[in-house]
Design a protein around this motif. Structure first.
Motif, PDB file in Angstrom:
ATOM      1  N   THR A  27      55.499  84.608  49.554  1.00 34.51           N
ATOM      2  CA  THR A  27      56.393  85.764  49.526  1.00 34.51           C
ATOM      3  C   THR A  27      57.675  85.486  50.304  1.00 34.51           C
ATOM      4  N   ALA A  28      58.638  86.390  50.149  1.00 35.89           N
ATOM      5  CA  ALA A  28      59.873  86.298  50.920  1.00 35.89           C
ATOM      6  C   ALA A  28      59.552  86.339  52.413  1.00 35.89           C
ATOM      7  N   ASP A  29      58.608  87.173  52.804  1.00 32.49           N
ATOM      8  CA  ASP A  29      58.231  87.248  54.218  1.00 32.49           C
ATOM      9  C   ASP A  29      57.645  85.928  54.707  1.00 32.49           C
ATOM     10  N   GLY A  35      61.282  80.200  58.766  1.00 32.79           N
ATOM     11  CA  GLY A  35      62.594  79.893  59.337  1.00 32.79           C
ATOM     12  C   GLY A  35      63.797  80.119  58.434  1.00 32.79           C
ATOM     13  N   PHE A  36      63.575  80.507  57.193  1.00 33.38           N
ATOM     14  CA  PHE A  36      64.701  80.832  56.327  1.00 33.38           C
ATOM     15  C   PHE A  36      65.169  82.246  56.650  1.00 33.38           C
ATOM     16  N   THR A  37      66.450  82.492  56.446  1.00 35.37           N
ATOM     17  CA  THR A  37      66.963  83.843  56.668  1.00 35.37           C
ATOM     18  C   THR A  37      66.728  84.682  55.418  1.00 35.37           C
ATOM     19  N   GLY A  38      66.763  85.977  55.593  1.00 34.99           N
ATOM     20  CA  GLY A  38      66.625  86.877  54.447  1.00 34.99           C
ATOM     21  C   GLY A  38      67.707  86.622  53.411  1.00 34.99           C
ATOM     22  N   ARG A  39      68.903  86.358  53.885  1.00 38.77           N
ATOM     23  CA  ARG A  39      70.019  86.084  52.971  1.00 38.77           C
ATOM     24  C   ARG A  39      69.786  84.791  52.188  1.00 38.77           C
ATOM     25  N   GLN A  40      69.278  83.754  52.848  1.00 40.59           N
ATOM     26  CA  GLN A  40      68.975  82.511  52.146  1.00 40.59           C
ATOM     27  C   GLN A  40      67.910  82.737  51.078  1.00 40.59           C
TER      28      GLN A  40
END
Length: 60
Positions: A27-29, A35-40
């Motif tokens: 998932t995105a979470d 370590g990825f940002t939400g924007r990435q």
């Protein structure tokens, strides 16, 4: 994708590898927790998913 800037290709590659490591149901979470940002995730997630799917097919 070969025309994408170097940093974009790296993010997509790293995200795809993370997706493959986490496995089905990533998932995105999960990606944000890695370590990825939400924007990435928002910008590169779909392309990274496509790349991960293509790599998964090649690996099987």
């Amino acid at each position: 994708m070969h025309n994408a800037p170097y940093e974009t290709r790296n993010i997509r590659h790293d995200m795809a590898e993370t997706m493959l490591r986490i496995g089905h149901g990533c998932t995105a979470d999960d990606l944000i927790g890695e370590g990825f940002t939400g924007r990435q995730v928002e910008l590169h997630g779909p392309a990274a998913r496509d790349l991960a799917n293509a790599r998964a097919i090649r690996r099987s």
